[in-house]
Design a protein around this motif. Structure first.
Motif, PDB file in Angstrom:
ATOM      1  N   ALA A  33     -36.300 -34.315 -11.350  1.00  0.00           N
ATOM      2  CA  ALA A  33     -37.967 -34.799 -11.341  1.00  0.00           C
ATOM      3  C   ALA A  33     -37.998 -35.935 -10.230  1.00  0.00           C
ATOM      4  O   ALA A  33     -39.128 -35.926  -9.667  1.00  0.00           O
ATOM      5  N   PRO A  34     -37.219 -36.685 -10.115  1.00  0.00           N
ATOM      6  CA  PRO A  34     -37.265 -37.765  -8.556  1.00  0.00           C
ATOM      7  C   PRO A  34     -37.599 -36.878  -7.385  1.00  0.00           C
ATOM      8  O   PRO A  34     -38.190 -37.728  -6.701  1.00  0.00           O
ATOM      9  N   ASP A  40     -43.359 -36.568  -2.161  1.00  0.00           N
ATOM     10  CA  ASP A  40     -44.548 -36.980  -2.401  1.00  0.00           C
ATOM     11  C   ASP A  40     -45.497 -35.421  -2.578  1.00  0.00           C
ATOM     12  O   ASP A  40     -46.445 -35.045  -2.106  1.00  0.00           O
ATOM     13  N   LYS A  41     -44.764 -34.592  -3.569  1.00  0.00           N
ATOM     14  CA  LYS A  41     -45.324 -33.665  -4.101  1.00  0.00           C
ATOM     15  C   LYS A  41     -45.721 -34.230  -5.553  1.00  0.00           C
ATOM     16  O   LYS A  41     -45.533 -35.233  -6.002  1.00  0.00           O
ATOM     17  N   ARG A  42     -46.382 -33.514  -6.430  1.00  0.00           N
ATOM     18  CA  ARG A  42     -46.831 -33.776  -7.769  1.00  0.00           C
ATOM     19  C   ARG A  42     -45.722 -33.822  -8.622  1.00  0.00           C
ATOM     20  O   ARG A  42     -44.555 -33.731  -8.334  1.00  0.00           O
ATOM     21  N   THR A  43     -45.653 -34.124  -9.922  1.00  0.00           N
ATOM     22  CA  THR A  43     -44.667 -34.241 -10.900  1.00  0.00           C
ATOM     23  C   THR A  43     -44.074 -32.799 -11.155  1.00  0.00           C
ATOM     24  O   THR A  43     -44.600 -31.704 -10.990  1.00  0.00           O
ATOM     25  N   ALA A  89     -39.226 -28.876   0.152  1.00  0.00           N
ATOM     26  CA  ALA A  89     -39.256 -30.232   0.343  1.00  0.00           C
ATOM     27  C   ALA A  89     -38.288 -30.873  -1.017  1.00  0.00           C
ATOM     28  O   ALA A  89     -37.932 -32.022  -0.731  1.00  0.00           O
ATOM     29  N   VAL A  90     -38.213 -30.360  -1.836  1.00  0.00           N
ATOM     30  CA  VAL A  90     -37.508 -30.801  -2.971  1.00  0.00           C
ATOM     31  C   VAL A  90     -36.080 -30.193  -2.938  1.00  0.00           C
ATOM     32  O   VAL A  90     -35.220 -30.790  -3.641  1.00  0.00           O
ATOM     33  N   GLY A  97     -31.467 -41.424  -2.837  1.00  0.00           N
ATOM     34  CA  GLY A  97     -32.391 -41.493  -1.506  1.00  0.00           C
ATOM     35  C   GLY A  97     -33.090 -40.041  -1.135  1.00  0.00           C
ATOM     36  O   GLY A  97     -32.641 -38.984  -1.774  1.00  0.00           O
ATOM     37  N   SER A  98     -34.001 -40.096  -0.313  1.00  0.00           N
ATOM     38  CA  SER A  98     -34.568 -38.933   0.103  1.00  0.00           C
ATOM     39  C   SER A  98     -34.050 -38.214   1.272  1.00  0.00           C
ATOM     40  O   SER A  98     -34.372 -37.123   1.615  1.00  0.00           O
TER      41      SER A  98
END
Length: 101
Positions: A33-34, A40-43, A89-90, A97-98
């Motif tokens: 989920a994080p 910066d995408k929706r949940t 992106a995910v 960290g991202s």
């Protein structure tokens, strides 16, 4: 003959949309989920609901409840948005960290 070819074409499109939607749903379910908030995408639940809705629409198109081409296209677009924009992106999210490094 023309209607038979058209029916098979619509069915092939519905099966393709179903495959894309199931792939998007499965991929969204296994991502943490994080990762969605970090990118910066929706949940995560939003994307699971969106992919699940796409799978349901395409499944209904396959079994014949919705006999229109429109529902297969909508389902394919819904799944395609996740697979083309959100998944890259995910995918490289690392805990803590991202940064992919």
């Amino acid at each position: 003959m023309h209607l038979l070819v058209q029916s098979y074409l619509f069915l092939a499109l519905a099966f393709s949309a179903l495959a894309l939607a199931v792939w998007a749903l499965a991929d969204a379910a296994v991502r943490p989920a994080p990762a969605f908030e970090s990118a910066d995408k929706r949940t995560k639940m939003f994307w699971i609901a969106m992919s699940g809705g796409a799978a349901l629409l395409s499944l209904l198109a396959v079994v014949g409840a919705f006999t229109g081409l429109l529902f297969s296209i909508i389902a394919g677009v819904m799944a395609g948005v996740y697979l083309a924009d959100v998944r890259p992106a995910v995918r490289d999210y690392r805990r803590g960290g991202s940064s992919p490094w």
